[in-house]
Each structure stands twice: as C-alpha cells, then as structure tokens.
Enzyme design. Structure first.
Site, PDB file in Angstrom:
ATOM      1  CB  SER A 277      44.921  25.984  -2.047  1.00 24.83           C
ATOM      2  OG  SER A 277      43.727  26.067  -1.295  1.00 24.83           O
ATOM      3  CE  LYS A 278      46.803  32.692  -5.154  1.00 30.24           C
ATOM      4  NZ  LYS A 278      46.380  32.520  -6.525  1.00 30.24           N
TER       5      LYS A 278
END
Ligand code: GLU
Length: 479
Positions: free
Chosen positions: A253-254
């Site tokens: 994820s980010k």
C-alpha cells in the site's frame, strides 16, 4: 458458454491503477491471449461517492501504457455492453425483482448508526460481527411503520446455511462455512447494487468463462456463489492469485512507497520493464527467465503457475530489469522517452544539439536504472554544471595527480586531440597506469570519481571544454 475463454478486468475507478490490479489485468490479458480468447474491460462504478471519470481515464491510460488492450470495453463497445455498471442499473433491477418475488431477499431498514451499534455490541461480546437478520423477521405492519417514517430499505440476501464449496484453479478446493456469514446487502437503499450482486449479473451476462482476481476476493466469491445459485446461473471458473506484499509482508500500500502504475511511469520505469517484472512476481511460468518478452509471456502463461503465496515487491529488482531494458533500447527511441526527464532535471532541450545529446545518451545509457536518473548522469557533459565533488578533491590534490593532469593539459593545448595518444604519453612520462592514471584525469575533467568511459567523454566534451575544466581544477589545487 463460448469455446474460447472470456475473461475480464473489472476495476473500480476510485483511485489510481495500483500495480496489484495491473498484475491482475496482466494475468487476465495473458490468459485470454494465450488461449485466443477475449479480454474485457468493465468499469465497476457503482460506488458513486468515490468513483470518478478521472480515475477511469487514469486506469485506462495505465493499461494502455502497459500495452494491455481489450476486445470489449466502455471506450470501444462490444456486443455485451454497456461496460460501465452505472449504465446497467435496469438489468440489476430486473434480477432484484426476481429475487424479491422468490423471497430470496428482504428489505432492511436499519440505519448505518444502528448497524454500527450492533457491530460494536458483537465486538464487545467477542462474537464475529455479522448482521443479526432482524429485518428478515419484520411483520408487514412493522415494515409499514418504517416506510411511514420515510426509511428507504436496502435489500438483503438471505444466506443459505451450510458449506459453500468451490474449486479454485490456483488454490484447489475452497470451503466457507455460511453460518459465519450474515445476510448481506445486494442493493443499497439508494437503489444502487452492491459489488457482489452487480458482478455476478455482469459476469453471467457477459459470459465470462473464468474470473481471475486477487485472493482478497475469496470471501466475496463465497457470497457470489450463493447469488449464482439463487439466480440459477452456472458460475464461471474461479482463480484467486496471491497479492503483492511490502517488505513487512502486509498488502502493498501507499505507506510502502510507490504503488500506482503512473508513479512508476513518472519515475522513469519503462512499461516493458514493469510488465516484465509483474509477470515474474510471485509466479513461475517464466521458468527462471528474468527478461521475459511479451511473446514469451503469452506463450508460457499458465494460471496454475501464478503462485499462491504472497509476493514481496522488490524495487531493486524492478530497477535492475528496467536498466536492462534501457540499455537494450535503440538510442533514438530512448532519447525521445528521456526528453521530458531531461527537461524536468532542469535542462533546456530546445537549445541542445540533438546529435550531441544522442551521443551523450548513448554514452550513459548503460548506467541508468530509471529514466529520472538521467540528470545525475548527464550533468558532467555541461560546463555550467561542472563542479568538483568532495570525493574527487583528495585525488586532485595529490602531487602525482597534478603531474598527470598537467601532461594531459599541455597536450590538449598543443593541439593533440587523440585520447589514446594523450593517455599513453601520460603513462610513459609518469610510469602510472590503470586506476592511478585514469582516476586523476577523470576527476579533473568531470569533477567526479565515477562516470562513463573516458575516451567517450573526451570525444563528446571536445578540446575547449576539456582545457577549461582542467584550468579550473589546476587553479583550485594551487590555492
Ligand atoms: N471492482 C472490483 C475491484 O476492483 C473487482 C473485483 C473482481 O474482479 O471481481 O476489486
């Protein structure tokens, strides 16, 4: 059912194209191309709050950039359209009516707050949260009361108790105990279908033979199978591949860094390199090849070999693969791709001699891992960027170095331009060779201790620039 497979990529345009989704798209695309089937793009835009046309465009651009093309989709039509779910609401409504008629669903009047409270109580009691089913037992009068209050119902699907089983083409037999699942919403109170309902209807109507997606959808598949059964549809084959993980082995994820295709594109990862890397990641159909051209990917693709275990994303390996693609690119084409990166590194491409720039790129292309690194490699060719780096100073201050540099300087001044002759003379006069001979010259003409081959540098920089630079270095060392 068709003889040839029909598969789809069904993104929700609620964000940029994540590389995990790009990998799902690639697998579906490879599967279709391997078997000569069809690959369909369907936009799942029922989440009206989070959906946007900009994201849809961005996803489409990302797929195109990765050279993943589709045979049917919102932008090119096809006989199973429309290909945006929001344009198919009537179809979902038809099936809702059918399920209402057969009492497979019931209206649920619970508000979000009520549901949240129910969930919290269950959590406190340490029971897995699931809908209690209370609206399923409302009397007609109770329903009327809610209606009169102005409540609009959502529609909940009544779970068939028992075990939900299916064979996953990657994971084998999968079983879910339906007793742990609560009756779930298939149409929201605003009349818009939930993902599990719309996806089943579309996968059936679009005649999907296989549904290939990430393992995070396994529990959705269990729910979808119940809907297939209730609607009397034959389910497609399912295959759930592993997810891409960060180094801490949680879903990428980010917070792990770049995750969207456009971010990789913007840092100068080539499309071929990214799709090559994604095809290797967590799968074994490349049969230990590292550089895996498209034709081979299509030929060798095997769903069973896409891997069950989560695959840890390795940025270094991606960069390494990217470097190989950069090196193998024709310099002309590479130069075109590099232009925006050269500009954003602060160089004015319009004022440059393209033939000269071609030679520069040709000289440095073996060293760069991403296109955005170009600025760090070409600066040595620009006189106004000339600077002596810290690690070059001690080399330039040595007596022996100054002697070598002076010989090179004098020869250049006296009109000798041939690199080989210059270096041979310096060697013969000083007795130094190898690194001891070359490093001072490199440091003097580039200000750095690393860079492309010196003979190429000499020829690209030209006598005037070489003399000027050495002049500056000699002055510096005399201080
Ligand atoms: N819209 C869903 C998603 O983006 C699609 C999942 C599926 O392939 O069914 O996760």
């Amino acid at each position: 059912m068709q003889d040839k497979p029909r598969v789809r990529f069904a993104p929700s345009p609620t964000g940029k194209l994540h590389i995990g989704n790009a990998r799902t798209a690639l697998y579906n695309w490879l599967f279709a191309r391997h078997y000569g089937g069809n690959f369909i793009l369907r936009i799942e835009d029922t989440d009206r709050k989070r959906t946007s046309r900009d994201f849809e465009r961005e996803i489409i651009d990302g797929l195109k950039w990765l050279s993943i093309d589709w045979d049917e989709g919102p932008d090119r039509g096809g006989s199973y359209g429309p290909y945006r779910q929001f344009e198919r609401l009537e179809l979902y409504d038809e099936y809702l009516k059918k399920l209402i008629g057969e009492s497979r669903v019931y209206p649920c009047y619970c508000s979000d707050e009520e549901l949240e409270r129910e969930r919290e109580t269950q959590m406190l009691r340490r029971v897995p949260p699931r809908y209690s089913g209370r609206c399923g037992t409302l009397s007609p009068n109770e329903r009327k009361t809610f209606e009169n209050e102005g409540r609009k119902p959502a529609w909940r699907f009544k779970i068939d108790r028992g075990v939900i089983e299916f064979k996953d083409l990657i994971r084998g037999e999968i079983k879910f105990n339906a007793d742990s699942i609560g009756d779930f919403i298939i149409v929201r109170s605003n009349g818009i279908p939930a993902y599990n309902f719309a996806a089943v209807i579309d996968d059936h109507h679009m005649e999907m033979s296989h549904v290939i997606r990430g393992e995070d959808h396994l529990s959705n598949t269990a729910l979808q199978i119940l809907i297939y059964r209730a609607l009397g549809f034959i389910p497609p084959f399912f295959a759930h591949h592993s997810l891409i993980l960060g180094e801490d082995r949680t879903k990428l994820s980010k917070r792990h860094g770049s995750v969207s295709v456009s971010e990789f594109r913007d840092t100068g990862i080539l499309s071929e390199a990214l799709s090559n890397y994604l095809s290797l990641l967590g799968s074994s159909f490349a049969k230990s090849k590292e550089i895996f051209p498209r034709e081979d990917m299509i030929r060798q693709f095997s769903l069973e070999k896409t891997g069950r275990g989560g695959a840890v994303f390795d940025n270094k390996k991606l960069k390494w693969i990217n470097g190989i693609y950069i090196r193998n690119y024709e310099t002309d084409r590479l130069l075109e791709l590099l232009m925006p990166f050269i500009s954003s590194a602060g160089y004015d491409c319009n004022s440059m001699d393209m033939k000269w720039l071609y030679r520069v790129v040709d000289t440095v292309k073996d060293n760069i891992g991403t296109l955005s690194e170009i600025g760090d490699y070409i600066d040595i060719f620009f006189d106004d960027h000339f600077e002596v780096s810290e690690d070059a100073v001690p080399i330039l201050e040595k007596k022996e170095s100054i002697k070598i540099i002076n010989i090179v300087y004098d020869m250049l001044k006296s009109g000798t331009t041939d690199y080989k002759i210059i270096m041979e003379t310096a060697r013969d006069e000083t007795g130094f060779k190898g690194r001891a001979l070359f490093m001072p010259v490199r440091a003097a003409v580039t200000g750095k201790t690393w860079g492309p081959e010196l003979d190429k540098l000499f020829s690209i920089l030209g006598t005037k620039s070489l003399i000027d630079r050495i002049d500056r270095v000699l002055k510096l060392t005399k201080k």
